[in-house]
Design a protein around this motif. Sequence first.
Motif, PDB file in Angstrom:
ATOM      1  N   THR A 178       0.842  -1.202   0.000  1.00 54.33           N
ATOM      2  CA  THR A 178       0.000   0.000   0.000  1.00 54.33           C
ATOM      3  C   THR A 178       0.873   1.246   0.000  1.00 54.33           C
ATOM      4  O   THR A 178       1.955   1.266   0.598  1.00 54.33           O
ATOM      5  CB  THR A 178      -0.936   0.057   1.229  1.00 54.33           C
ATOM      6  OG1 THR A 178      -0.154   0.105   2.432  1.00 54.33           O
ATOM      7  CG2 THR A 178      -1.860  -1.155   1.270  1.00 54.33           C
ATOM      8  N   ILE A 179       0.395   2.280  -0.686  1.00 52.34           N
ATOM      9  CA  ILE A 179       1.022   3.601  -0.659  1.00 52.34           C
ATOM     10  C   ILE A 179      -0.092   4.593  -0.345  1.00 52.34           C
ATOM     11  O   ILE A 179      -1.079   4.693  -1.095  1.00 52.34           O
ATOM     12  CB  ILE A 179       1.683   3.966  -2.001  1.00 52.34           C
ATOM     13  CG1 ILE A 179       2.720   2.908  -2.391  1.00 52.34           C
ATOM     14  CG2 ILE A 179       2.337   5.350  -1.911  1.00 52.34           C
ATOM     15  CD1 ILE A 179       3.360   3.123  -3.757  1.00 52.34           C
ATOM     16  N   ASP A 180       0.032   5.313   0.778  1.00 50.62           N
ATOM     17  CA  ASP A 180      -1.051   6.208   1.172  1.00 50.62           C
ATOM     18  C   ASP A 180      -0.864   7.606   0.585  1.00 50.62           C
ATOM     19  O   ASP A 180       0.084   7.874  -0.171  1.00 50.62           O
ATOM     20  CB  ASP A 180      -1.221   6.224   2.695  1.00 50.62           C
ATOM     21  CG  ASP A 180      -0.063   6.893   3.445  1.00 50.62           C
ATOM     22  OD1 ASP A 180       0.743   7.621   2.817  1.00 50.62           O
ATOM     23  OD2 ASP A 180       0.026   6.696   4.671  1.00 50.62           O
ATOM     24  N   GLN A 181      -1.773   8.494   0.921  1.00 48.70           N
ATOM     25  CA  GLN A 181      -1.762   9.833   0.326  1.00 48.70           C
ATOM     26  C   GLN A 181      -0.558  10.662   0.772  1.00 48.70           C
ATOM     27  O   GLN A 181      -0.214  11.658   0.133  1.00 48.70           O
ATOM     28  CB  GLN A 181      -3.060  10.577   0.684  1.00 48.70           C
ATOM     29  CG  GLN A 181      -4.334   9.903   0.186  1.00 48.70           C
ATOM     30  CD  GLN A 181      -4.475   9.905  -1.325  1.00 48.70           C
ATOM     31  OE1 GLN A 181      -3.729  10.566  -2.038  1.00 48.70           O
ATOM     32  NE2 GLN A 181      -5.451   9.150  -1.837  1.00 48.70           N
ATOM     33  N   GLU A 182       0.099  10.238   1.874  1.00 52.18           N
ATOM     34  CA  GLU A 182       1.309  10.925   2.349  1.00 52.18           C
ATOM     35  C   GLU A 182       2.575  10.244   1.821  1.00 52.18           C
ATOM     36  O   GLU A 182       3.680  10.506   2.303  1.00 52.18           O
ATOM     37  CB  GLU A 182       1.338  10.963   3.879  1.00 52.18           C
ATOM     38  CG  GLU A 182       0.441  12.028   4.502  1.00 52.18           C
ATOM     39  CD  GLU A 182      -1.040  11.675   4.406  1.00 52.18           C
ATOM     40  OE1 GLU A 182      -1.390  10.532   4.767  1.00 52.18           O
ATOM     41  OE2 GLU A 182      -1.828  12.521   3.960  1.00 52.18           O
TER      42      GLU A 182
END
Length: 260
Positions: free
Chosen positions: A225-229
């Motif tokens: 996963t890669i989040d918005q930050e």
Amino acid sequence: MMCLLAFQLQSHPKYQLVMMANRDEAYGRPTAPANFWSDYPDILAGRDLEQMGTWLGINTQGKVAALTNYRDFALPQTGKFSRGHIVSSYLQSNLSAHDFMEQLHTHREDYAGCNVLVGSAEEMFYYSNIEQSIQQLPNGTHGLSNALLNTPWPKVDKTKALLAEYLQQVETIDRDILFGMMQRAERFPTELLPDTGVGEDLESLLSSIFIASKDYGTRCTTVLTIDQENHVEFEERTYEKGAFITAQKFSFHIEKPAHS
């Protein structure tokens, strides 16, 4: 080489990219579990120790790549180079995703049939040397097995549906639930399966999301996963003959978001 993945791109309030993937391979093929590579310290991936390539990885700049073989035994199964080098080459390169795919297209005959995903959490590109068309993917949920992207094989449709439905319902992912999705071992009815030239019995074995047999099966599952930050969470769980062996977990912040 990795037989099933599903991912969602730029469609969730918290996560830019959510990817879950099973690598199916002969149990006897030597493999290193996921880690940062000693020879390329910015690459995080498992490694095929026979050819030194990989099936799925990310680097610290946020470049992401994945690969599956294209299964059709009517086609030649040999190429000059190992397909796993495509993934590691992209993660090592300074090329944009599109330029890398252009280069791959030029050298497409060097590899046996394959599907390639390269890009970042911002944008993803797909190419198959069978179809020979570079595509920038629309935002949304996609699935890939051993046919072209989003081909409606039962296990592809099922994993896409499970992922999309779950991500609609939650703000923060429980990774155990994603791993559970990728461990489903039920086979699909014969009449729904493709004919890739392997025979009905093997087609049935390969129809399940998670595969376990005497000599071949799901060797590992990866959730990325890669989040918005731009925070990355990467977990790999390894198996042999259906039994869990070990898990590796990594988290880091992307140094400089990749521009594909």
